[in-house]
Design a protein around this motif. Structure first.
Motif, PDB file in Angstrom:
ATOM      1  N   VAL A 171       0.869  -0.963  -0.028  1.00 48.60           N
ATOM      2  CA  VAL A 171       0.103   0.114  -0.052  1.00 48.60           C
ATOM      3  C   VAL A 171       0.834   1.417  -0.055  1.00 48.60           C
ATOM      4  O   VAL A 171       1.761   1.300   0.614  1.00 48.60           O
ATOM      5  CB  VAL A 171      -0.899  -0.032   1.178  1.00 48.60           C
ATOM      6  CG1 VAL A 171      -1.520   1.315   1.362  1.00 48.60           C
ATOM      7  CG2 VAL A 171      -1.904  -1.110   1.100  1.00 48.60           C
ATOM      8  N   GLY A 172       0.499   2.174  -1.002  1.00 45.45           N
ATOM      9  CA  GLY A 172       1.203   3.749  -0.841  1.00 45.45           C
ATOM     10  C   GLY A 172       0.138   4.662  -0.747  1.00 45.45           C
ATOM     11  O   GLY A 172      -0.965   4.359  -0.963  1.00 45.45           O
ATOM     12  N   LEU A 209      -4.637   6.799  -2.725  1.00 47.84           N
ATOM     13  CA  LEU A 209      -4.133   5.384  -2.273  1.00 47.84           C
ATOM     14  C   LEU A 209      -3.941   4.398  -3.156  1.00 47.84           C
ATOM     15  O   LEU A 209      -4.824   3.977  -3.980  1.00 47.84           O
ATOM     16  CB  LEU A 209      -5.295   4.931  -1.026  1.00 47.84           C
ATOM     17  CG  LEU A 209      -5.033   3.470  -0.350  1.00 47.84           C
ATOM     18  CD1 LEU A 209      -4.148   3.659   0.742  1.00 47.84           C
ATOM     19  CD2 LEU A 209      -6.363   3.027   0.179  1.00 47.84           C
ATOM     20  N   GLU A 210      -2.823   3.932  -3.155  1.00 43.22           N
ATOM     21  CA  GLU A 210      -2.472   2.820  -4.236  1.00 43.22           C
ATOM     22  C   GLU A 210      -2.353   1.439  -3.444  1.00 43.22           C
ATOM     23  O   GLU A 210      -1.599   1.277  -2.563  1.00 43.22           O
ATOM     24  CB  GLU A 210      -1.242   3.431  -4.845  1.00 43.22           C
ATOM     25  CG  GLU A 210      -0.859   2.251  -5.995  1.00 43.22           C
ATOM     26  CD  GLU A 210       0.299   2.726  -6.930  1.00 43.22           C
ATOM     27  OE1 GLU A 210       0.126   3.756  -7.846  1.00 43.22           O
ATOM     28  OE2 GLU A 210       1.268   2.634  -6.835  1.00 43.22           O
ATOM     29  N   VAL A 211      -2.850   0.443  -3.918  1.00 45.06           N
ATOM     30  CA  VAL A 211      -3.192  -0.806  -3.564  1.00 45.06           C
ATOM     31  C   VAL A 211      -2.745  -1.919  -4.528  1.00 45.06           C
ATOM     32  O   VAL A 211      -3.137  -2.105  -5.427  1.00 45.06           O
ATOM     33  CB  VAL A 211      -4.224  -1.196  -2.915  1.00 45.06           C
ATOM     34  CG1 VAL A 211      -4.499  -2.409  -2.418  1.00 45.06           C
ATOM     35  CG2 VAL A 211      -5.143   0.051  -1.984  1.00 45.06           C
ATOM     36  N   GLU A 212      -1.794  -2.366  -4.319  1.00 41.09           N
ATOM     37  CA  GLU A 212      -1.261  -3.620  -4.961  1.00 41.09           C
ATOM     38  C   GLU A 212      -1.645  -5.017  -4.030  1.00 41.09           C
ATOM     39  O   GLU A 212      -1.454  -5.275  -3.138  1.00 41.09           O
ATOM     40  CB  GLU A 212       0.491  -3.762  -5.126  1.00 41.09           C
ATOM     41  CG  GLU A 212       0.804  -5.114  -6.037  1.00 41.09           C
ATOM     42  CD  GLU A 212       2.216  -5.281  -5.766  1.00 41.09           C
ATOM     43  OE1 GLU A 212       2.640  -6.014  -6.592  1.00 41.09           O
ATOM     44  OE2 GLU A 212       3.103  -4.742  -5.100  1.00 41.09           O
ATOM     45  N   PHE A 213      -2.537  -5.861  -5.136  1.00 40.36           N
ATOM     46  CA  PHE A 213      -3.285  -7.032  -4.500  1.00 40.36           C
ATOM     47  C   PHE A 213      -2.064  -8.164  -4.883  1.00 40.36           C
ATOM     48  O   PHE A 213      -1.171  -7.958  -5.635  1.00 40.36           O
ATOM     49  CB  PHE A 213      -4.510  -7.268  -5.068  1.00 40.36           C
ATOM     50  CG  PHE A 213      -5.548  -6.201  -4.571  1.00 40.36           C
ATOM     51  CD1 PHE A 213      -6.084  -6.404  -3.683  1.00 40.36           C
ATOM     52  CD2 PHE A 213      -5.868  -4.895  -5.304  1.00 40.36           C
ATOM     53  CE1 PHE A 213      -7.042  -5.469  -3.076  1.00 40.36           C
ATOM     54  CE2 PHE A 213      -6.593  -4.171  -5.041  1.00 40.36           C
ATOM     55  CZ  PHE A 213      -7.286  -4.352  -3.581  1.00 40.36           C
ATOM     56  N   ARG A 214      -2.199  -9.280  -4.065  1.00 42.46           N
ATOM     57  CA  ARG A 214      -1.388 -10.316  -4.234  1.00 42.46           C
ATOM     58  C   ARG A 214      -1.512 -10.893  -5.672  1.00 42.46           C
ATOM     59  O   ARG A 214      -0.734 -11.769  -6.000  1.00 42.46           O
ATOM     60  CB  ARG A 214      -2.074 -11.669  -3.109  1.00 42.46           C
ATOM     61  CG  ARG A 214      -1.518 -11.086  -1.850  1.00 42.46           C
ATOM     62  CD  ARG A 214      -0.068 -11.465  -1.498  1.00 42.46           C
ATOM     63  NE  ARG A 214      -0.038 -10.846  -0.191  1.00 42.46           N
ATOM     64  CZ  ARG A 214       1.230 -10.503   0.371  1.00 42.46           C
ATOM     65  NH1 ARG A 214       2.199 -10.558  -0.428  1.00 42.46           N
ATOM     66  NH2 ARG A 214       1.263  -9.822   1.575  1.00 42.46           N
ATOM     67  N   ASN A 215      -2.829 -10.677  -6.271  1.00 40.89           N
ATOM     68  CA  ASN A 215      -2.884 -11.450  -7.743  1.00 40.89           C
ATOM     69  C   ASN A 215      -2.011 -10.551  -8.586  1.00 40.89           C
ATOM     70  O   ASN A 215      -2.243 -10.831  -9.854  1.00 40.89           O
ATOM     71  CB  ASN A 215      -4.360 -11.355  -8.189  1.00 40.89           C
ATOM     72  CG  ASN A 215      -5.080 -10.084  -7.980  1.00 40.89           C
ATOM     73  OD1 ASN A 215      -4.489  -8.919  -8.013  1.00 40.89           O
ATOM     74  ND2 ASN A 215      -6.501 -10.088  -8.382  1.00 40.89           N
TER      75      ASN A 215
END
Length: 70
Positions: A14-15, A23-29
């Motif tokens: 998360v950034g 808000l920037e979110v990187e998911f596991r996929n």
């Protein structure tokens, strides 16, 4: 945007940019989303939540515009 890794089953990192309230979110996929108009207090609450994925779904996902980055 620089992101911080999380120990979460669904959220990899998360950034946050306070200037633009993004808000920037990187998911596991591998998908990356930017959520717009997210208050700093929500970012801090997300970072301290017992479950980042559940908090994101409950407090941010359906109440903020988003853009898929990747």
């Amino acid at each position: 945007m620089r992101r911080q890794a999380l120990a979460s089953a669904s959220v990899a990192s998360v950034g946050y940019d306070a200037t633009t309230e993004t808000l920037e979110v990187e998911f596991r996929n591998g998908n990356v989303y930017q959520y717009l108009g997210v208050a700093k207090r929500l970012y801090w609450a997300l970072m301290s939540a017992p479950s980042a994925g559940a908090f994101l779904n409950r407090e941010i996902r359906d109440s903020h515009e988003f853009v898929r980055v990747r």
